[in-house]
Design a protein around this motif. Structure first.
Motif, mmCIF file in Angstrom:
data_model
loop_
_atom_site.group_PDB
_atom_site.id
_atom_site.type_symbol
_atom_site.label_atom_id
_atom_site.label_comp_id
_atom_site.label_asym_id
_atom_site.label_seq_id
_atom_site.Cartn_x
_atom_site.Cartn_y
_atom_site.Cartn_z
ATOM 1 N N VAL A 131 0.872 -1.173 0.000
ATOM 2 C CA VAL A 131 0.000 0.000 0.000
ATOM 3 C C VAL A 131 0.906 1.219 0.000
ATOM 4 C CG1 VAL A 131 -1.826 1.257 1.188
ATOM 5 C CG2 VAL A 131 -1.756 -1.250 1.300
ATOM 6 N N THR A 132 0.630 2.152 -0.889
ATOM 7 C CA THR A 132 1.475 3.334 -0.993
ATOM 8 C C THR A 132 0.627 4.569 -1.225
ATOM 9 O OG1 THR A 132 3.479 4.213 -2.036
ATOM 10 C CG2 THR A 132 1.854 3.223 -3.488
ATOM 11 N N VAL A 181 7.535 2.824 -5.882
ATOM 12 C CA VAL A 181 7.511 1.459 -5.358
ATOM 13 C C VAL A 181 8.432 0.579 -6.200
ATOM 14 C CG1 VAL A 181 5.179 1.646 -4.425
ATOM 15 C CG2 VAL A 181 5.514 0.752 -6.724
ATOM 16 N N ILE A 182 8.971 -0.428 -5.558
ATOM 17 C CA ILE A 182 9.773 -1.435 -6.255
ATOM 18 C C ILE A 182 9.173 -2.798 -5.952
ATOM 19 C CG2 ILE A 182 12.025 -2.535 -6.478
ATOM 20 C CD1 ILE A 182 13.299 0.125 -5.728
ATOM 21 N N LEU A 183 8.825 -3.500 -6.997
ATOM 22 C CA LEU A 183 8.315 -4.854 -6.876
ATOM 23 C C LEU A 183 9.419 -5.809 -7.294
ATOM 24 C CD1 LEU A 183 4.787 -4.282 -8.474
ATOM 25 C CD2 LEU A 183 5.486 -4.017 -6.092
ATOM 26 N N ARG A 184 9.574 -6.845 -6.500
ATOM 27 C CA ARG A 184 10.705 -7.751 -6.714
ATOM 28 C C ARG A 184 10.256 -9.141 -7.126
ATOM 29 N NH1 ARG A 184 12.432 -4.055 -2.930
ATOM 30 N NH2 ARG A 184 14.527 -3.264 -3.320
ATOM 31 N N CYS A 185 11.092 -9.775 -7.908
ATOM 32 C CA CYS A 185 10.784 -11.088 -8.451
ATOM 33 C C CYS A 185 12.069 -11.907 -8.493
ATOM 34 C CB CYS A 185 10.211 -10.912 -9.856
ATOM 35 S SG CYS A 185 10.014 -12.414 -10.824
ATOM 36 N N VAL A 186 11.939 -13.184 -8.170
ATOM 37 C CA VAL A 186 13.033 -14.115 -8.401
ATOM 38 C C VAL A 186 12.541 -15.133 -9.418
ATOM 39 C CG1 VAL A 186 14.619 -15.805 -7.422
ATOM 40 C CG2 VAL A 186 13.927 -13.811 -6.073
ATOM 41 N N GLN A 195 7.402 6.215 -16.542
ATOM 42 C CA GLN A 195 7.107 6.013 -15.132
ATOM 43 C C GLN A 195 7.633 4.655 -14.642
ATOM 44 O OE1 GLN A 195 2.920 5.651 -14.408
ATOM 45 N NE2 GLN A 195 3.113 5.758 -12.198
ATOM 46 N N PHE A 196 7.819 3.737 -15.564
ATOM 47 C CA PHE A 196 8.197 2.377 -15.225
ATOM 48 C C PHE A 196 9.642 2.107 -15.646
ATOM 49 C CE2 PHE A 196 4.025 0.591 -14.221
ATOM 50 C CZ PHE A 196 3.153 1.463 -14.847
ATOM 51 N N SER A 197 10.287 1.241 -14.884
ATOM 52 C CA SER A 197 11.591 0.750 -15.300
ATOM 53 C C SER A 197 11.786 -0.651 -14.734
ATOM 54 C CB SER A 197 12.728 1.678 -14.856
ATOM 55 O OG SER A 197 12.764 1.767 -13.448
ATOM 56 N N VAL A 198 12.646 -1.417 -15.395
ATOM 57 C CA VAL A 198 12.968 -2.757 -14.928
ATOM 58 C C VAL A 198 14.474 -2.890 -14.828
ATOM 59 C CG1 VAL A 198 10.895 -3.960 -15.735
ATOM 60 C CG2 VAL A 198 12.851 -3.668 -17.278
ATOM 61 N N GLU A 199 14.862 -3.824 -13.960
ATOM 62 C CA GLU A 199 16.287 -4.015 -13.741
ATOM 63 C C GLU A 199 16.519 -5.446 -13.278
ATOM 64 O OE1 GLU A 199 19.650 -1.204 -11.647
ATOM 65 O OE2 GLU A 199 17.914 -1.750 -10.450
ATOM 66 N N ARG A 200 17.690 -5.953 -13.665
ATOM 67 C CA ARG A 200 18.114 -7.242 -13.131
ATOM 68 C C ARG A 200 19.439 -6.960 -12.412
ATOM 69 N NH1 ARG A 200 17.214 -12.614 -13.034
ATOM 70 N NH2 ARG A 200 18.794 -14.062 -13.754
ATOM 71 N N ARG A 224 7.615 4.800 -10.612
ATOM 72 C CA ARG A 224 7.860 6.115 -10.017
ATOM 73 C C ARG A 224 6.566 6.917 -9.961
ATOM 74 N NH1 ARG A 224 12.619 4.994 -12.770
ATOM 75 N NH2 ARG A 224 11.645 5.332 -14.790
ATOM 76 N N SER A 225 6.478 7.781 -8.958
ATOM 77 C CA SER A 225 5.359 8.724 -8.875
ATOM 78 C C SER A 225 4.022 8.020 -9.136
ATOM 79 C CB SER A 225 5.589 9.857 -9.875
ATOM 80 O OG SER A 225 4.681 10.902 -9.663
ATOM 81 N N THR A 226 3.691 7.092 -8.263
ATOM 82 C CA THR A 226 2.508 6.258 -8.480
ATOM 83 C C THR A 226 1.226 7.074 -8.551
ATOM 84 O OG1 THR A 226 2.508 5.877 -6.089
ATOM 85 C CG2 THR A 226 3.440 4.146 -7.481
ATOM 86 N N LYS A 227 0.307 6.543 -9.368
ATOM 87 C CA LYS A 227 -1.004 7.163 -9.535
ATOM 88 C C LYS A 227 -2.080 6.183 -9.076
ATOM 89 C CE LYS A 227 0.250 7.608 -13.852
ATOM 90 N NZ LYS A 227 0.455 7.977 -15.273
ATOM 91 N N LEU A 228 -3.265 6.684 -8.847
ATOM 92 C CA LEU A 228 -4.356 5.817 -8.403
ATOM 93 C C LEU A 228 -4.572 4.664 -9.380
ATOM 94 C CD1 LEU A 228 -7.006 8.444 -7.210
ATOM 95 C CD2 LEU A 228 -5.455 7.097 -5.791
ATOM 96 N N GLU A 229 -4.460 4.974 -10.670
ATOM 97 C CA GLU A 229 -4.732 3.964 -11.695
ATOM 98 C C GLU A 229 -3.637 2.911 -11.825
ATOM 99 O OE1 GLU A 229 -4.779 7.288 -12.054
ATOM 100 O OE2 GLU A 229 -3.913 7.913 -13.984
ATOM 101 N N ASP A 230 -2.565 3.058 -11.067
ATOM 102 C CA ASP A 230 -1.537 2.012 -11.029
ATOM 103 C C ASP A 230 -1.924 0.873 -10.097
ATOM 104 O OD1 ASP A 230 1.033 4.548 -11.113
ATOM 105 O OD2 ASP A 230 0.135 3.431 -12.781
ATOM 106 N N SER A 231 -2.987 1.049 -9.343
ATOM 107 C CA SER A 231 -3.457 -0.010 -8.449
ATOM 108 C C SER A 231 -3.836 -1.232 -9.282
ATOM 109 C CB SER A 231 -4.668 0.467 -7.645
ATOM 110 O OG SER A 231 -4.306 1.511 -6.780
ATOM 111 N N ALA A 232 -3.200 -2.353 -8.987
ATOM 112 C CA ALA A 232 -3.393 -3.570 -9.784
ATOM 113 C C ALA A 232 -2.608 -4.697 -9.137
ATOM 114 C CB ALA A 232 -2.899 -3.363 -11.222
ATOM 115 N N MET A 233 -2.790 -5.881 -9.674
ATOM 116 C CA MET A 233 -1.927 -7.019 -9.339
ATOM 117 C C MET A 233 -0.843 -7.069 -10.410
ATOM 118 S SD MET A 233 -1.607 -9.580 -7.172
ATOM 119 C CE MET A 233 -2.987 -10.599 -6.658
#
Lengths: 116, 113
Positions: A12-13, A19-24, A64-69, A80-89
């Motif tokens: 929740v932000t 926000v940073i979402l992480r994945c392995v 607004q989005f970026s990815v990195e390994r 970056r700079s999240t908006k209401l419409e970024d709410s999602a899974m």
């Protein structure tokens, strides 16, 4: 059985925060993806990543989005700079090789992002 | 415009019957089509892939057909069980030059005893 793991499961932000979402991904997989699913809507492609660079991105995946390994195991999505419409899974996925049509995508369980 | 459509209404069937789900597409010539299962709040799970030059694929109780003339794929679950209750997503790969899966909205299947 190998699996794609994602953290956090729920974040929740406040609007405007980063926000940073992480994945392995699965360890021997070479292709990595982010998809998202707004509640009640379709799963939508965001970006694919191969050989340490973006191979394809959708119109949703703007500056607004970026990815990195950052290392040999993690794959991150930064919003970056999240908006209401970024709410999602947000789902991370990986595949063993070739284009996605040659085999299955393994999806993680998702990170639910709620922007207030 | 390009569309990929699945029945938005839930499909309710009795245990032991065959469930048939439909995926129609418009203005695509897909290289591949895939079917996934999605349980509530969880990620999609791959079930089957079928290529444009294949008419039918089977895996255990699952069968998928691909008719490029009708622009349609059918997904069958034979001898359905309550554990098959989930949302089933079709997804196409638009060409050989893309990694992007384009998903339909999914059809919810409910198998009752």
């Amino acid at each position: 059985e190998p699996e794609v793991t994602q953290t956090p499961s729920h974040q929740v932000t406040q609007m405007g925060q980063e926000v940073i979402l992480r994945c392995v991904p699965i360890s021997n997989h070479l292709y990595f993806y982010w998809y998202r699913q707004i509640l009640g809507q379709k799963v939508e492609f965001l970006v694919s990543f191969y050989n340490n660079e973006i191979s394809e991105k959708s119109e949703i995946f703007d500056d607004q989005f970026s990815v990195e390994r950052p290392d040999g195991s993690n794959f991150t999505l930064k919003i970056r700079s999240t908006k209401l419409e970024d709410s999602a899974m947000y789902f991370c996925a990986s595949s063993e090789g070739g284009s996605v049509g040659w085999g299955e995508l393994f999806f993680g369980e998702g990170s639910r992002l709620t922007v207030l | 415009s390009q569309k990929i459509e699945q029945n938005s209404e839930a499909l309710n069937i009795q245990e032991g019957k065959t469930a048939t789900l439909t995926c129609n597409y418009t203005n695509y010539s897909p290289a591949y089509l895939q079917w996934y299962r999605q349980d509530p709040g969880r990620g999609p799970v791959f079930l089957l892939l079928i290529r444009e030059n294949e008419k039918e694929k089977r895996k255990e109780r699952l069968k998928v057909t691909f008719d490029t003339t009708l622009k349609q794929s059918l997904f069958h679950i034979t001898a359905s069980q309550p554990a098959d209750s989930a949302t089933y997503l079709c997804a196409l790969v638009a060409s050989y030059n893309t990694d992007k899966l384009i998903f339909g909205t999914g059809t919810r299947l409910q198998v009752f005893p």
